[in-house]
Structures are given as structure tokens and as C-alpha cells.
Design an enzyme around this catalytic site. Structure first.
Site, PDB file in Angstrom:
ATOM      1  N   ARG A  86       0.841  -1.188   0.000  1.00  0.00           N
ATOM      2  CA  ARG A  86       0.000   0.000   0.000  1.00  0.00           C
ATOM      3  C   ARG A  86       0.878   1.241   0.000  1.00  0.00           C
ATOM      4  NH1 ARG A  86      -3.607  -2.473  -1.708  1.00  0.00           N
ATOM      5  NH2 ARG A  86      -5.650  -2.884  -0.813  1.00  0.00           N
ATOM      6  N   HIS A 140      -1.508   0.806  -9.714  1.00  0.00           N
ATOM      7  CA  HIS A 140      -2.159  -0.071  -8.738  1.00  0.00           C
ATOM      8  C   HIS A 140      -2.893  -1.226  -9.438  1.00  0.00           C
ATOM      9  CE1 HIS A 140      -4.163  -0.386  -4.517  1.00  0.00           C
ATOM     10  NE2 HIS A 140      -4.093  -1.560  -5.106  1.00  0.00           N
TER      11      HIS A 140
HETATM   12  P1  NDP Z   1      -1.677 -11.323   4.414  1.00  0.00           P
HETATM   13  O1  NDP Z   1      -2.555 -10.804   5.488  1.00  0.00           O
HETATM   14  O2  NDP Z   1      -1.800 -12.751   4.009  1.00  0.00           O
HETATM   15  O3  NDP Z   1      -0.146 -11.076   4.791  1.00  0.00           O
HETATM   16  C1  NDP Z   1       0.306  -9.911   5.376  1.00  0.00           C
HETATM   17  C2  NDP Z   1       1.744 -10.116   5.801  1.00  0.00           C
HETATM   18  O4  NDP Z   1       2.233  -8.887   6.324  1.00  0.00           O
HETATM   19  C3  NDP Z   1       1.877 -11.160   6.901  1.00  0.00           C
HETATM   20  O5  NDP Z   1       3.051 -11.911   6.738  1.00  0.00           O
HETATM   21  C4  NDP Z   1       1.975 -10.293   8.149  1.00  0.00           C
HETATM   22  O6  NDP Z   1       2.677 -10.895   9.248  1.00  0.00           O
HETATM   23  C5  NDP Z   1       2.773  -9.128   7.617  1.00  0.00           C
HETATM   24  N1  NDP Z   1       2.605  -7.960   8.487  1.00  0.00           N
HETATM   25  C6  NDP Z   1       1.485  -7.285   8.781  1.00  0.00           C
HETATM   26  N2  NDP Z   1       1.750  -6.291   9.660  1.00  0.00           N
HETATM   27  C7  NDP Z   1       3.073  -6.360   9.920  1.00  0.00           C
HETATM   28  C8  NDP Z   1       3.948  -5.641  10.760  1.00  0.00           C
HETATM   29  N3  NDP Z   1       3.517  -4.628  11.541  1.00  0.00           N
HETATM   30  N4  NDP Z   1       5.242  -6.014  10.806  1.00  0.00           N
HETATM   31  C9  NDP Z   1       5.698  -7.040  10.061  1.00  0.00           C
HETATM   32  N5  NDP Z   1       4.922  -7.785   9.220  1.00  0.00           N
HETATM   33  C10 NDP Z   1       3.624  -7.428   9.166  1.00  0.00           C
HETATM   34  O7  NDP Z   1      -1.906 -10.372   3.147  1.00  0.00           O
HETATM   35  P2  NDP Z   1      -1.657 -10.701   1.608  1.00  0.00           P
HETATM   36  O8  NDP Z   1      -0.318 -11.286   1.449  1.00  0.00           O
HETATM   37  O9  NDP Z   1      -2.830 -11.425   1.054  1.00  0.00           O
HETATM   38  O10 NDP Z   1      -1.717  -9.224   0.990  1.00  0.00           O
HETATM   39  C11 NDP Z   1      -0.810  -8.231   1.423  1.00  0.00           C
HETATM   40  C12 NDP Z   1      -1.217  -6.869   0.942  1.00  0.00           C
HETATM   41  O11 NDP Z   1      -0.986  -6.732  -0.455  1.00  0.00           O
HETATM   42  C13 NDP Z   1      -2.690  -6.510   1.070  1.00  0.00           C
HETATM   43  O12 NDP Z   1      -3.031  -6.172   2.388  1.00  0.00           O
HETATM   44  C14 NDP Z   1      -2.813  -5.336   0.121  1.00  0.00           C
HETATM   45  O13 NDP Z   1      -2.516  -4.144   0.804  1.00  0.00           O
HETATM   46  C15 NDP Z   1      -1.740  -5.620  -0.922  1.00  0.00           C
HETATM   47  N6  NDP Z   1      -2.302  -5.929  -2.230  1.00  0.00           N
HETATM   48  C16 NDP Z   1      -1.973  -5.118  -3.290  1.00  0.00           C
HETATM   49  C17 NDP Z   1      -2.436  -5.401  -4.539  1.00  0.00           C
HETATM   50  C18 NDP Z   1      -2.017  -4.580  -5.704  1.00  0.00           C
HETATM   51  O14 NDP Z   1      -2.541  -4.780  -6.808  1.00  0.00           O
HETATM   52  N7  NDP Z   1      -1.087  -3.680  -5.542  1.00  0.00           N
HETATM   53  C19 NDP Z   1      -3.320  -6.536  -4.790  1.00  0.00           C
HETATM   54  C20 NDP Z   1      -3.593  -7.331  -3.617  1.00  0.00           C
HETATM   55  C21 NDP Z   1      -3.092  -7.014  -2.389  1.00  0.00           C
HETATM   56  P3  NDP Z   1       2.123 -12.227   9.954  1.00  0.00           P
HETATM   57  O15 NDP Z   1       2.388 -13.337   8.945  1.00  0.00           O
HETATM   58  O16 NDP Z   1       2.963 -12.354  11.165  1.00  0.00           O
HETATM   59  O17 NDP Z   1       0.665 -12.019  10.208  1.00  0.00           O
HETATM   60  C1  OXD Z   2      -6.220  -5.528  -3.221  1.00  0.00           C
HETATM   61  C2  OXD Z   2      -5.757  -4.556  -4.203  1.00  0.00           C
HETATM   62  O1  OXD Z   2      -6.155  -5.242  -2.021  1.00  0.00           O
HETATM   63  O2  OXD Z   2      -6.037  -4.730  -5.422  1.00  0.00           O
HETATM   64  O3  OXD Z   2      -6.670  -6.616  -3.636  1.00  0.00           O
HETATM   65  O4  OXD Z   2      -5.087  -3.589  -3.848  1.00  0.00           O
END
Ligand code: NDP
Ligand code: OXD
Length: 313
Positions: A228, A276
Site C-alpha cells: 500500500r 495499482h
Molecule cells: P496477508 O494478510 O496474508 O499477509 C500480510 C503479511 O504482512 C503477513 O506476513 C503479516 O505478518 C505481515 N505484516 C502485517 N503487519 C506487519 C507488521 N507490523 N510487521 C511485520 N509484518 C507485518 O496479506 P496478503 O499477502 O494477502 O496481501 C498483502 C497486501 O498486499 C494486502 O493487504 C494489500 O494491501 C496488498 N495488495 C496489493 C495489490 C495490488 O494490486 N497492488 C493486490 C492485492 C493485495 P504475519 O504473517 O505475522 O501475520
Molecule cells: C487488493 C488490491 O487489495 O487490489 O486486492 O489492492
């Protein structure tokens, strides 16, 4: 039983078509067509207008149409219903494609050769390192981070990852927490963020963090962010690129979206900008996933992929 589809910035029509085909027994309303609030059982949202989900007395669940849920949680009047997010192989595969592409663009110095082609210059880098000599560090080892890490590993990169809680992933080193972050950064040439936006991750990628990336590798430091835009401080990224502290960046997400024409990021040769769309929510795939979740819920099965509101993802 009916659905409320509340989206802004996306065309609702492809979603309505897919959902109607998959859930013929569920009339679908949008905020504009909604008449009887008591009929709504499920709200499907992408950046819904704050307050658009209030006063739905029979709401059973809120579905984010994306993997991220910051757009849902930022609504101060969000009803107290379970929130489900997208975890889907189509979306995951799209994200890994984008991440692998960007890592390779930096690793194989694509911009350099692109500019050379424009100027008809025939010159090669005889010290081009092997993938195994390039350290990729992933911020976020969730659904998307783990898949991308595995694919980068398969290409031979020296991969490690960072998460909030301890993780053990076969084939590469993992770090967690504040100390773990410093250790990850200290061994990273190409930093990839796939973090959700939460109070803890907001503004994380700033000058201080960038300064912790080593400058002893042939490639990098480079920054890639498809998590993000709220997690990055763009002024610090631009300053780090100007000073050479950062050699390049690939950004799919921004502090303000769409990226304003005045942003200095647009015009830089050392930055790849995408709008995005690293991993779009393809309506066919995501509607099928949501229809499956609704069917499971109505059979009495517990919902999967629930968001924990307190942690913010
Ligand atoms: P998940 O919830 O599966 O994974 C999030 C990861 O981030 C986990 O490993 C989590 O740790 C880690 N995390 C969260 N907070 C912290 C922190 N404070 N410190 C360290 N690590 C942290 O999410 P996804 O992998 O499914 O998706 C990730 C993000 O990708 C989404 O939230 C979205 O913002 C973004 N996204 C962007 C898209 C785009 O087109 N640009 C499309 C889809 C998603 P833990 O494993 O310990 O919980
Ligand atoms: C998502 C994105 O969160 O597209 O899936 O950003």
C-alpha cells in the site's frame, strides 16, 4: 436474501453480471438502487463510501473485493459484522508475476539497456551478477509474500522475508519484529513490500529504513512496493534516489491514488510506475470465490479468510 455491492472507482457492471450468474437466488442492490435495508445479508465492497454499510439490520458478513482491507476498516461507521478478504489463486499468481517482473527489471538492469537501445549504444555490463548473488528481502510473508518468495527462490535469488509473527518457511531465512527488520534490511539488495496498511506499517518505508539497506551489492539497493502507498514516504524515496542512496524503485501503490501529475515519480528513469494493478481482482475469479464463501456460510460452515480488526489485516 440479498447482496449490496458498494464500490467506488471500479465499474460495478462486470461484478453485477458475474454475481447474478453465480447467485441467481440473491437479488443484488447497489447503494443507488437499495430500497429495503432489511433484505441485505451480505455487503461486497471496494472503497465503499464511508457510512454506506450502516443500518443494515440483517447483515451477516462484509466481503472485501480485494485482498487488502484498509479501505474497509477506514470507515468510521463500519458495522460490526465479520469481514472476509480475498485469497484466490488468480490474484496471487498475478501479484507474483508483477513482483518477479520488477525484480528482474532491476536485476537485469532493464532501464539501462532500454536507454542504450534508444541511443543505439552497444555496451554490456561484464559484472552482471548471478541471481544467487542478489539478496531479495520481502516485507510481508502472507498469502502474496510467500508465493512471490517461492517463485523468486525458484529463479535462484537469495530470498529472505519479514513478518509480524515468527514464521518458518522452508528454503529461506525469515525474520520478525523490529530487530528482525534491521537484520532483514542489512542483507537486502532488492526490497519488496507486500505489507497491508495498518497503524504499524503506515510510513514504514522512509529515509531511516532506506538508509539501512546495504550498498555493497552490484544490484541495488532497489525498492519495490505493491502493498500500500500509505506504507511509503514518497518524498524520502525521491530524496534517496536523488542522492544515489537508492538506485531504483518499482511502485504500484502511492500515498495518493491516482498518482497526481505533479508527482516527481512519473518522470524518473530510475522508477517504474504502474497504476495499482499489480494484482487486479478479476471479477470472474473473485465473484466465484465470494459465491463459494456465501454458499458455505449458508450451509452452516464457518467463514474462512476472516480479517482481525484489532490487528488491521
Ligand atoms: P496477508 O494478510 O496474508 O499477509 C500480510 C503479511 O504482512 C503477513 O506476513 C503479516 O505478518 C505481515 N505484516 C502485517 N503487519 C506487519 C507488521 N507490523 N510487521 C511485520 N509484518 C507485518 O496479506 P496478503 O499477502 O494477502 O496481501 C498483502 C497486501 O498486499 C494486502 O493487504 C494489500 O494491501 C496488498 N495488495 C496489493 C495489490 C495490488 O494490486 N497492488 C493486490 C492485492 C493485495 P504475519 O504473517 O505475522 O501475520
Ligand atoms: C487488493 C488490491 O487489495 O487490489 O486486492 O489492492
Amino acid at each position: 436474501m440479498s447482496l449490496l455491492l458498494a464500490v467506488t472507482g471500479w465499474d460495478p457492471d462486470p461484478w453485477l453480471a458475474r454475481l447474478r450468474a453465480l447467485l441467481p437466488d440473491h437479488p443484488i442492490a447497489t447503494p443507488e438502487t437499495l430500497k429495503d435495508l432489511s433484505h441485505i445479508r451480505y455487503a461486497l465492497t471496494w472503497r465503499h463510501r464511508p457510512g454506506a454499510l450502516v443500518d443494515l439490520p440483517n447483515l451477516k458478513a462484509i466481503f472485501s473485493l480485494g485482498a487488502g482491507v484498509d479501505h474497509v476498516l477506514e470507515d468510521p461507521r463500519l458495522p460490526d459484522a465479520p469481514i472476509v478478504r480475498v485469497i484466490d489463486p488468480d490474484l496471487t499468481a498475478r501479484m507474483s508475476e508483477w513482483v518477479v517482473l520488477q525484480v528482474l527489471l532491476h536485476h537485469r538492469q532493464f532501464r539501462r539497456y532500454d536507454l542504450q537501445q534508444q541511443q543505439k549504444i552497444w555496451a554490456e555490463d561484464e559484472d552482471q551478477p548471478a541471481a544467487s548473488d542478489v539478496r531479495v528481502g520481502l516485507l510481508g510473508l502472507g498469502e502474496l509474500g510467500r508465493d512471490a518468495a517461492g517463485k523468486l527462490k525458484a529463479l535462484g535469488f537469495d530470498v529472505a522475508g519479514w513478518s509480524r509473527t515468527p514464521k518458518s518457511v522452508e528454503g529461506f531465512s525469515t525474520y520478525h519484529g523490529a530487530q528482525g527488520l534491521d537484520a532483514l534490511l542489512a542483507r537486502t539488495d532488492i526490497l519488496v513490500s507486500l505489507l497491508p496498511l495498518t497503524p504499524e506499517t503506515r510510513g514504514l518505508i522512509d529515509a531511516k529504513l532506506i538508509a539501512k539497506l546495504p550498498r555493497d551489492g552490484r544490484i541495488g539497493p532497489a525498492l519495490i512496493n505493491a502493498g500500500r502507498g500509505g506504507s511509503q514516504v514518497e518524498a524520502d524515496i525521491v530524496a534517496a534516489l536523488d542522492s544515489g542512496r537508492l538506485k531504483g524503485a518499482s511502485l504500484d501503490v502511492f500515498e495518493t491514488e491516482p498518482l497526481p501529475p505533479s508527482s516527481p515519480l512519473w518522470g524518473r528513469e530510475d522508477v517504474f510506475v504502474s497504476p495499482h494493478n499489480a494484482a487486479i481482482s478479476e471479477p470472474g475469479a473473485v465473484a466465484k470465490y465470494i459465491a463459494g464463501e456465501i454458499a458455505a456460510l449458508e450451509r452452516g460452515t464457518v467463514l474462512s479468510n476472516l480479517v482481525e480488526r484489532e490487528r488491521g489485516y
